[in-house]
Design a protein around this motif. Sequence first.
Motif, PDB file in Angstrom:
ATOM      1  N   ALA A 176       0.765  -1.245   0.000  1.00 30.85           N
ATOM      2  CA  ALA A 176       0.000   0.000   0.000  1.00 30.85           C
ATOM      3  C   ALA A 176       0.798   1.299   0.000  1.00 30.85           C
ATOM      4  O   ALA A 176       0.347   2.288  -0.576  1.00 30.85           O
ATOM      5  CB  ALA A 176      -0.944   0.022   1.208  1.00 30.85           C
ATOM      6  N   THR A 177       1.948   1.347   0.610  1.00 25.97           N
ATOM      7  CA  THR A 177       2.625   2.620   0.897  1.00 25.97           C
ATOM      8  C   THR A 177       2.807   3.505  -0.325  1.00 25.97           C
ATOM      9  O   THR A 177       2.426   4.683  -0.323  1.00 25.97           O
ATOM     10  CB  THR A 177       3.993   2.362   1.555  1.00 25.97           C
ATOM     11  N   PHE A 178       3.365   2.973  -1.392  1.00 25.25           N
ATOM     12  CA  PHE A 178       3.708   3.796  -2.553  1.00 25.25           C
ATOM     13  C   PHE A 178       2.463   4.252  -3.321  1.00 25.25           C
ATOM     14  O   PHE A 178       2.389   5.388  -3.799  1.00 25.25           O
ATOM     15  CB  PHE A 178       4.662   3.032  -3.472  1.00 25.25           C
ATOM     16  N   SER A 179       1.500   3.360  -3.427  1.00 22.91           N
ATOM     17  CA  SER A 179       0.261   3.762  -4.100  1.00 22.91           C
ATOM     18  C   SER A 179      -0.507   4.782  -3.259  1.00 22.91           C
ATOM     19  O   SER A 179      -1.155   5.686  -3.802  1.00 22.91           O
ATOM     20  CB  SER A 179      -0.620   2.539  -4.384  1.00 22.91           C
ATOM     21  N   LEU A 180      -0.409   4.687  -1.929  1.00 20.60           N
ATOM     22  CA  LEU A 180      -1.050   5.669  -1.065  1.00 20.60           C
ATOM     23  C   LEU A 180      -0.419   7.049  -1.221  1.00 20.60           C
ATOM     24  O   LEU A 180      -1.104   8.073  -1.115  1.00 20.60           O
ATOM     25  CB  LEU A 180      -0.983   5.227   0.403  1.00 20.60           C
ATOM     26  N   PHE A 181       0.885   7.091  -1.460  1.00 18.68           N
ATOM     27  CA  PHE A 181       1.538   8.370  -1.747  1.00 18.68           C
ATOM     28  C   PHE A 181       0.867   9.057  -2.938  1.00 18.68           C
ATOM     29  O   PHE A 181       0.602  10.258  -2.914  1.00 18.68           O
ATOM     30  CB  PHE A 181       3.020   8.159  -2.067  1.00 18.68           C
ATOM     31  N   LEU A 182       0.615   8.273  -3.983  1.00 25.72           N
ATOM     32  CA  LEU A 182       0.000   8.821  -5.191  1.00 25.72           C
ATOM     33  C   LEU A 182      -1.450   9.219  -4.953  1.00 25.72           C
ATOM     34  O   LEU A 182      -1.894  10.292  -5.395  1.00 25.72           O
ATOM     35  CB  LEU A 182       0.074   7.792  -6.325  1.00 25.72           C
ATOM     36  N   VAL A 183      -2.186   8.361  -4.262  1.00 25.88           N
ATOM     37  CA  VAL A 183      -3.598   8.653  -3.994  1.00 25.88           C
ATOM     38  C   VAL A 183      -3.719   9.927  -3.163  1.00 25.88           C
ATOM     39  O   VAL A 183      -4.523  10.824  -3.478  1.00 25.88           O
ATOM     40  CB  VAL A 183      -4.271   7.474  -3.262  1.00 25.88           C
ATOM     41  N   TRP A 184      -2.914  10.032  -2.112  1.00 31.30           N
ATOM     42  CA  TRP A 184      -3.003  11.200  -1.237  1.00 31.30           C
ATOM     43  C   TRP A 184      -2.534  12.469  -1.933  1.00 31.30           C
ATOM     44  O   TRP A 184      -3.177  13.520  -1.813  1.00 31.30           O
ATOM     45  CB  TRP A 184      -2.207  10.989   0.041  1.00 31.30           C
ATOM     46  N   SER A 185      -1.411  12.400  -2.653  1.00 31.44           N
ATOM     47  CA  SER A 185      -0.904  13.604  -3.320  1.00 31.44           C
ATOM     48  C   SER A 185      -1.885  14.085  -4.384  1.00 31.44           C
ATOM     49  O   SER A 185      -2.074  15.290  -4.572  1.00 31.44           O
ATOM     50  CB  SER A 185       0.466  13.341  -3.945  1.00 31.44           C
ATOM     51  N   GLY A 186      -2.536  13.142  -5.073  1.00 28.92           N
ATOM     52  CA  GLY A 186      -3.535  13.522  -6.062  1.00 28.92           C
ATOM     53  C   GLY A 186      -4.733  14.198  -5.422  1.00 28.92           C
ATOM     54  O   GLY A 186      -5.244  15.197  -5.940  1.00 28.92           O
ATOM     55  N   TYR A 187      -5.154  13.674  -4.282  1.00 26.47           N
ATOM     56  CA  TYR A 187      -6.301  14.257  -3.575  1.00 26.47           C
ATOM     57  C   TYR A 187      -5.940  15.610  -2.959  1.00 26.47           C
ATOM     58  O   TYR A 187      -6.676  16.598  -3.107  1.00 26.47           O
ATOM     59  CB  TYR A 187      -6.767  13.300  -2.483  1.00 26.47           C
ATOM     60  N   ALA A 188      -4.808  15.685  -2.284  1.00 28.70           N
ATOM     61  CA  ALA A 188      -4.443  16.885  -1.536  1.00 28.70           C
ATOM     62  C   ALA A 188      -4.126  18.074  -2.443  1.00 28.70           C
ATOM     63  O   ALA A 188      -4.333  19.223  -2.059  1.00 28.70           O
ATOM     64  CB  ALA A 188      -3.248  16.592  -0.627  1.00 28.70           C
ATOM     65  N   THR A 189      -3.601  17.808  -3.631  1.00 26.79           N
ATOM     66  CA  THR A 189      -3.196  18.899  -4.525  1.00 26.79           C
ATOM     67  C   THR A 189      -4.237  19.203  -5.602  1.00 26.79           C
ATOM     68  O   THR A 189      -3.981  20.022  -6.487  1.00 26.79           O
ATOM     69  CB  THR A 189      -1.862  18.557  -5.214  1.00 26.79           C
ATOM     70  N   LYS A 190      -5.391  18.567  -5.518  1.00 19.89           N
ATOM     71  CA  LYS A 190      -6.393  18.690  -6.573  1.00 19.89           C
ATOM     72  C   LYS A 190      -6.806  20.141  -6.821  1.00 19.89           C
ATOM     73  O   LYS A 190      -6.860  20.599  -7.966  1.00 19.89           O
ATOM     74  CB  LYS A 190      -7.623  17.853  -6.219  1.00 19.89           C
ATOM     75  N   ASP A 191      -7.083  20.883  -5.761  1.00 20.73           N
ATOM     76  CA  ASP A 191      -7.553  22.265  -5.917  1.00 20.73           C
ATOM     77  C   ASP A 191      -6.494  23.143  -6.583  1.00 20.73           C
ATOM     78  O   ASP A 191      -6.805  23.952  -7.467  1.00 20.73           O
ATOM     79  CB  ASP A 191      -7.925  22.853  -4.554  1.00 20.73           C
ATOM     80  N   ILE A 192      -5.255  22.998  -6.153  1.00 19.54           N
ATOM     81  CA  ILE A 192      -4.168  23.793  -6.729  1.00 19.54           C
ATOM     82  C   ILE A 192      -3.976  23.445  -8.197  1.00 19.54           C
ATOM     83  O   ILE A 192      -3.794  24.329  -9.048  1.00 19.54           O
ATOM     84  CB  ILE A 192      -2.851  23.567  -5.964  1.00 19.54           C
ATOM     85  N   ARG A 193      -4.040  22.165  -8.520  1.00 16.62           N
ATOM     86  CA  ARG A 193      -3.851  21.749  -9.906  1.00 16.62           C
ATOM     87  C   ARG A 193      -4.984  22.241 -10.800  1.00 16.62           C
ATOM     88  O   ARG A 193      -4.769  22.547 -11.968  1.00 16.62           O
ATOM     89  CB  ARG A 193      -3.711  20.224  -9.980  1.00 16.62           C
ATOM     90  N   GLN A 194      -6.171  22.328 -10.248  1.00 15.23           N
ATOM     91  CA  GLN A 194      -7.296  22.878 -11.012  1.00 15.23           C
ATOM     92  C   GLN A 194      -7.099  24.366 -11.289  1.00 15.23           C
ATOM     93  O   GLN A 194      -7.430  24.861 -12.372  1.00 15.23           O
ATOM     94  CB  GLN A 194      -8.602  22.647 -10.252  1.00 15.23           C
ATOM     95  N   ILE A 195      -6.548  25.094 -10.308  1.00 18.17           N
ATOM     96  CA  ILE A 195      -6.253  26.512 -10.500  1.00 18.17           C
ATOM     97  C   ILE A 195      -5.207  26.691 -11.600  1.00 18.17           C
ATOM     98  O   ILE A 195      -5.350  27.528 -12.498  1.00 18.17           O
ATOM     99  CB  ILE A 195      -5.744  27.143  -9.190  1.00 18.17           C
ATOM    100  N   VAL A 196      -4.154  25.890 -11.531  1.00 15.70           N
ATOM    101  CA  VAL A 196      -3.093  25.956 -12.542  1.00 15.70           C
ATOM    102  C   VAL A 196      -3.644  25.602 -13.911  1.00 15.70           C
ATOM    103  O   VAL A 196      -3.345  26.267 -14.916  1.00 15.70           O
ATOM    104  CB  VAL A 196      -1.935  24.997 -12.172  1.00 15.70           C
ATOM    105  N   ASP A 197      -4.478  24.570 -13.968  1.00 14.15           N
ATOM    106  CA  ASP A 197      -5.069  24.149 -15.229  1.00 14.15           C
ATOM    107  C   ASP A 197      -5.927  25.264 -15.831  1.00 14.15           C
ATOM    108  O   ASP A 197      -5.890  25.515 -17.038  1.00 14.15           O
ATOM    109  CB  ASP A 197      -5.923  22.898 -15.003  1.00 14.15           C
TER     110      ASP A 197
END
Length: 211
Positions: A176-197
Amino acid sequence: MESTGIQRLFYIIWAIVKLNLYILVFTLAGAVVLGAGPAFQSANDILVESGMDYQKITFSGMWERFKSNFKRGNILFWIYAVVFFVLGYNLYLASQIKGLLWFVLSFVLAFAVILLMVIYLYVVQYETVYDISIGNLIKLAFISVFLNFGTFLKVLFGLASILVVTWFFKGLLLVATFSLFLVWSGYATKDIRQIVDGKLENDDTKAEKNL
């Protein structure tokens, strides 16, 4: 309702486990040094495209992305790995020396190491969706970190939590550890990435109008 919720939970868990196993398999396929970067990037590509649908997380799909990500994935990974090693080594040296100046230097270096980890996660997220040069990709990731300090803290909190739990249950490294890194980073940065997009889309629209 209850059974459907439980079933959905098991599907999500299996998707996380499956993705983590693929990351490990393809990391080993690249003899670790040439596999870690492309494997991590490829897993994020599949996660963004398929979400938590375990049926769409396939070995063949991972293999195709691994091949396409092999060059850039390794370049990006090793840029950050080398800088991380240099900062980490200097942090180790600074922490061995007593004195206020060295304490401040150790704090600055520790912050730089943490910042570097978060920037790399942004790089992985942006590499999935944007076709831009490596230099611009790194700049975009760097800028994104400072758009919202709350998001930065959210990413850190999640990563720290995953690492702490993994420390007590080391078997999570396999499932789980490495895939959780991706899941969490995708969730946590979603708002910022939408602003950039949104800003990038506005810039493209303005450029088209000027043409």
